[in-house]
Design an enzyme around this catalytic site. Structure first.
Site, mmCIF file in Angstrom:
data_model
loop_
_atom_site.group_PDB
_atom_site.id
_atom_site.type_symbol
_atom_site.label_atom_id
_atom_site.label_comp_id
_atom_site.label_asym_id
_atom_site.label_seq_id
_atom_site.Cartn_x
_atom_site.Cartn_y
_atom_site.Cartn_z
ATOM 1 N N ARG A 154 -35.839 -135.209 23.098
ATOM 2 C CA ARG A 154 -34.710 -135.766 22.345
ATOM 3 C C ARG A 154 -34.011 -136.891 23.104
ATOM 4 N NH1 ARG A 154 -31.161 -131.486 20.889
ATOM 5 N NH2 ARG A 154 -32.566 -131.187 19.144
ATOM 6 N N CYS B 276 -33.573 -125.160 24.621
ATOM 7 C CA CYS B 276 -33.320 -126.602 24.619
ATOM 8 C C CYS B 276 -32.766 -126.917 26.005
ATOM 9 C CB CYS B 276 -32.298 -126.957 23.536
ATOM 10 S SG CYS B 276 -31.782 -128.677 23.574
ATOM 11 N N CYS C 198 -28.454 -124.177 16.646
ATOM 12 C CA CYS C 198 -28.506 -124.276 18.109
ATOM 13 C C CYS C 198 -27.076 -124.166 18.596
ATOM 14 C CB CYS C 198 -29.095 -125.630 18.513
ATOM 15 S SG CYS C 198 -29.123 -125.892 20.300
ATOM 16 N N CYS D 119 -26.238 -128.187 15.618
ATOM 17 C CA CYS D 119 -25.971 -127.721 16.985
ATOM 18 C C CYS D 119 -24.460 -127.616 17.185
ATOM 19 C CB CYS D 119 -26.530 -128.705 18.001
ATOM 20 S SG CYS D 119 -28.247 -129.133 17.700
ATOM 21 N N CYS E 30 -18.334 -130.391 35.989
ATOM 22 C CA CYS E 30 -19.456 -131.320 35.799
ATOM 23 C C CYS E 30 -18.912 -132.758 35.866
ATOM 24 C CB CYS E 30 -20.150 -131.065 34.473
ATOM 25 S SG CYS E 30 -20.601 -129.324 34.240
ATOM 26 N N CYS F 239 -18.412 -135.112 32.738
ATOM 27 C CA CYS F 239 -17.955 -134.540 31.472
ATOM 28 C C CYS F 239 -16.487 -134.830 31.139
ATOM 29 C CB CYS F 239 -18.188 -133.027 31.476
ATOM 30 S SG CYS F 239 -17.802 -132.307 29.871
ATOM 31 N N CYS G 287 -12.392 -127.161 29.848
ATOM 32 C CA CYS G 287 -13.459 -126.358 30.465
ATOM 33 C C CYS G 287 -13.201 -126.181 31.969
ATOM 34 C CB CYS G 287 -14.801 -127.046 30.235
ATOM 35 S SG CYS G 287 -16.177 -126.086 30.894
#
Ligand code: SF4
Length: 328
Positions: free
Chosen positions: A274, A202, A142, A111, A71, A74, A67
């Protein structure tokens, strides 16, 4: 009397939703004595949900690693050496096979996560086919694909998408310490596009990423002040991944994590809260406190994208011991 014969909802009507939470008010909730905070959260929970039910989702990484975003928590960011290899988008057949297995294991929502800054239109065609296929199995869908334009959100809606995940992660002030490749405003804009398309939102955050309580307050106040509360609010605990800048971050104190869950429950009473990443390293007792504080959703399955999650057996044993059943 069986659990299902109980009538756990309170007779009192639920209080109206508020979207004007100030940081001072949210901070005052965090400051409450713990028993008072948990009691209030459980009271709000009972006004809105059956406290014996937990919504169960399964999360599959349909496109792992590589990616371009940075972040700091991550494992999939190309900026860090974490040992996660960049892979291609999974095929439709493999995804549908995993969805069938998740359904057989009791998940009601499937998801799918892709490690993209934002999807290319060609990739979106493939994801739309996955959404249609999973819907046809009778499951909720999702996806989390990064930033979305208005037309992309509309296409996902037309494919039948139920939820789009896009987290705010932390407070607006602390955000720049965690991600530099896109802004808080970018995130809010994607959330707007998702909302406008009529897809459920979400959206939550991560705690234990070096933020202060003031940042946790800022994050919850921002979420609870959105024009419509996210239908699903994941509260994640940092999974410390070797190779990322947060690999050596101290573990957040479990009671502070439970407080964060409780404040989310009180300020967003009708949202499903969640318990997301981090359950693997949490004691059964800490998870039980989170359920008491109003958490009512978990991810099932041994992996959360690339990091470990409790096994289905451990989850089932915990739910049995607590007398919890899956929300259908
Ligand atoms: S959290 Fe998502 S956007 Fe950020 S680096 Fe990981 S995969 Fe990319």
């Amino acid at each position: 009397m069986s659990m299902t014969e109980l009538q756990p909802r309170a007779a009192v009507p639920a209080a109206p939703l508020r979207h004007d939470w100030t940081r001072a008010e949210v901070g005052a909730l965090f400051d409450l004595p713990f028993p008072e905070l948990v009691f209030r959260a459980q009271s709000v929970h009972r006004e809105n949900f059956n406290p014996s039910e937990v919504q169960i989702s399964t999360l599959l990484s349909i496109k792992t690693g590589g990616c371009p975003e940075d972040c700091a928590y991550c494992s999939q960011s190309a900026h860090y050496e974490t040992g996660v290899r960049a892979e291609k988008l999974m095929s439709l057949d493999v995804v549908l096979g995993q969805a069938r297995a998740a359904k057989a294991a009791g998940a009601s929502r499937f998801c799918m996560g892709a490690a993209w800054r934002s999807p290319k239109d060609r990739d979106l065609d493939s994801v739309c086919a996955m959404v249609e296929g999973v819907k046809a199995l009778g499951m909720e869908t999702c996806v989390t694909l990064g930033m979305l334009s208005r037309p992309q959100a509309q296409r996902l809606k037309e494919a039948g998408l139920d939820y789009y995940n896009h987290n705010l992660d932390t407070s607006p002030e602390y955000y720049g310490q965690i991600i530099t490749t896109r802004t808080y405003e970018d995130r809010l804009e994607t959330l707007e596009h998702v909302r406008e398309a009529g897809i459920n939102v979400c959206c939550g955050g991560i705690v234990g990423i070096g933020e202060t309580r003031a940042d946790r307050i800022g994050m919850i106040a921002t979420l609870a002040s959105l024009p419509v509360h996210p239908e699903s609010v994941p509260i994640n605990m940092l999974m410390r991944v070797a190779g990322t800048p947060l690999a050596d971050e101290p573990v957040i104190e479990p009671i502070e994590f439970v407080r964060t869950v409780a404040v989310a429950r009180i300020t967003m009473p009708r949202s499903v809260v969640r318990l997301s990443a981090g359950r693997e390293s949490m004691s059964d007792e800490a998870q039980a406190l989170c359920f008491l504080a109003g958490a009512n959703s978990i991810f099932h399955g041994p992996k959360l994208l690339t990091t470990p999650n409790p096994t289905r057996d451990r989850d089932q044993a915990l739910m049995d011991r607590l007398g919890l059943s899956p929300m259908v």
